[in-house]
Write an enzyme that holds these catalytic residues in place. Structure first.
Site, short mmCIF file in Angstrom:
data_model
loop_
_atom_site.label_atom_id
_atom_site.label_comp_id
_atom_site.label_asym_id
_atom_site.label_seq_id
_atom_site.Cartn_x
_atom_site.Cartn_y
_atom_site.Cartn_z
N LYS A 219 8.20 -7.32 -2.97
CA LYS A 219 7.28 -7.01 -2.28
C LYS A 219 7.98 -5.65 -1.14
CE LYS A 219 4.59 -8.85 1.46
NZ LYS A 219 4.48 -10.04 2.68
N LYS A 231 -2.30 -9.73 13.03
CA LYS A 231 -1.59 -10.45 13.71
C LYS A 231 -1.84 -9.89 15.46
CE LYS A 231 1.53 -10.14 9.62
NZ LYS A 231 1.48 -11.16 9.58
N GLU A 303 -1.47 -10.01 2.18
CA GLU A 303 -1.57 -8.26 0.90
C GLU A 303 -0.32 -8.52 0.14
OE1 GLU A 303 1.73 -7.90 3.71
OE2 GLU A 303 0.30 -8.83 4.81
N ARG A 305 0.61 -10.67 -1.23
CA ARG A 305 0.58 -11.54 -3.06
C ARG A 305 -0.09 -10.57 -4.08
NH1 ARG A 305 -1.57 -17.18 -0.14
NH2 ARG A 305 -0.10 -16.34 0.86
#
Length: 452
Positions: A219, A231, A303, A305
């Site tokens: 990732k 966030k 995001e 995944r």
């Protein structure tokens, strides 16, 4: 071999390590320790004077069984040439040599490094080249993670992968921006389209095409604002580490290529920045993935995944013998096992047992969590094949793993690691900042399976 190792030296200073249970014997052996008030507390160091300078250095271990505890020596000792003395088995030999290098790591891109001139006689029967190779991989990953996002975007991450590929004679390619759509990577494009820094898929291939196929997927979210599901400041503070999976994939790749393992290695890194803008993807958007499954966006902060889904689909298409993905994926994993014990998921019992064995032996811990199929229904969506935001308030690391598993069908064996990519409680050789969790354990596993 690393420059701080020497094969031999005439005048050396021995390094001893003392567990709390052995303190009494050591106080009798070296009276200076008793006179100095040494208690063998974890991390306590005493320098034993001699006629011509130091005669020995002694480290307290307390009740610790930390394989890398001896990194405290190379972090703090004065300049000189040292050798391994009497230490417990759990931190001796190769562990001691690796700890010696760990203790000298510095992130120096923005600050002048502290000048050190400490050297160690390589312990007998330790492969200095292999130890140096592991340290180089770990330090590469740490440097990449520690680099702030203004200097570590998708382009810079791709550049780092290209440099690694070039140093080992590997093939390299990158698919950027709108070309992701033309080449059928819609989820990678969707996550990255909100940033002025174009998303991309990075690919590195190396080795004999006829050898067993091992594919690493990392990732590479170079900074994660959370997108429209923004966030809070505390959650965003360390988001430069959200490309930690990519950094660890490159670390393991560098070790494997350097050791010339008998495998066909492929590395895939979806490199993006998850930003907020007029072109950013939104909650309730629906995208068709590379695999053909449609995904409803329930939360733009899930995001990782998404970008992994397209990369895993690509990797899975060629039915690799072993497919491994690394990702700083869920806060739920941190709640479950903390920052020092990353969880992993697999249905391959032999692979799970092998990884646990190597993790324990290398002092690079991981812990298996269940790929519990009972939670599959939480991925359902009323408008698409699945959602990226499971409708269940628990088991977030498991449901994230189940989401990824939907994109893996043909690989003979699959392993998912949900890593922190970060050290939050400094220990000897592991300072606050980026960390390549599980890289050494995975390298040990690959060496056992594919070594020459």
């Amino acid at each position: 071999m690393h420059a701080s190792f020497v094969k031999s030296a005439k005048a050396t200073i021995p390094l001893h390590a003392v567990a709390a249970k052995d303190l009494k014997a050591w106080l009798a052996k070296l009276p200076y320790l008793k006179a100095s008030g040494f208690t063998a507390k974890d991390g306590e160091i005493r320098l034993i004077p001699g006629r011509d300078g130091l005669s020995a250095a002694v480290l307290g271990l307390g009740k610790s069984t930390d394989a890398l505890a001896l990194a405290a020596f190379s972090e703090t000792l004065p300049d000189g040439v040292y050798r391994l003395g009497d230490v417990p088995d759990f931190c001796g030999g190769a562990h001691a040599a690796l700890a010696w290098l760990y203790g000298q790591y510095q992130f120096t891109r923005y600050k002048k490094p502290a000048k050190r001139a400490v050297k160690m006689v390589l312990p007998a029967d330790v492969d200095g080249e292999d130890i140096s190779r592991m340290a180089a991989g770990i330090f590469l990953a740490r440097d990449l993670i520690n680099t702030p996002p203004n200097d570590m975007g998708p382009q810079e991450l791709a550049d780092a992968a290209a440099a690694l590929a070039k140093s080992h004679g590997a093939k390299f390619r990158v698919i950027t921006g709108e070309a992701l759509l033309k080449n059928n990577y819609p989820l990678i494009h969707a996550v990255g389209m909100g940033s002025a820094r174009a998303p991309r898929l990075v690919e590195l291939t190396w080795g004999d095409a006829k050898a067993p196929k091992v594919t690493l997927v990392g990732k590479g979210v170079c900074f994660d604002t959370g997108g429209y599901d923004l966030k809070p400041p505390a959650g965003m503070a360390t988001m430069k580490k959200d490309m930690g999976g990519a950094a660890v994939a490159l670390a393991v790749a560098g070790m494997a290529m350097g050791a010339k393992l008998k495998l066909r290695l492929r590395v895939l890194i979806p490199a993006v920045e998850n930003s907020v803008s007029g072109t950013a993807y939104r909650p309730s958007d629906v995208f068709k993935s590379r695999k053909g499954l449609t995904v409803e966006i329930g939360n733009t902060d899930a995001e990782g995944r998404l970008v992994l889904a397209d990369a895993l689909s690509d990797a899975d298409d060629e039915s690799p013998d072993l497919l491994i993905d690394f990702a700083t994926l869920t806060g739920a994993a941190r709640v479950a096992t903390g920052m020092e014990l990353p969880p992993f998921f697999t249905d391959d019992e032999a692979l799970a047992a092998d990884l646990m064995r190597h993790a324990t032996a290398s002092g690079d811990p991981v812990w298996r969590l269940p790929l519990w199929r009972g939670y599959e229904a939480t991925l359902s969506s009323p408008v698409a094949d699945l959602t990226n935001n499971p409708n269940y308030g628990y088991a977030g690391a498991i449901t994230a793993a189940l989401f990824l598993n939907r994109f893996v069908e043909k690989a003979k064996s699959w392993l998912h690691l949900d890593i922190p990519g970060w050290t939050d409680r400094p220990k000897p050789g592991r300072r606050l900042g980026g960390e390549a969790n599980a890289a050494r354990a995975l390298y040990a596993l690959l060496k056992e399976r594919y070594g020459r």
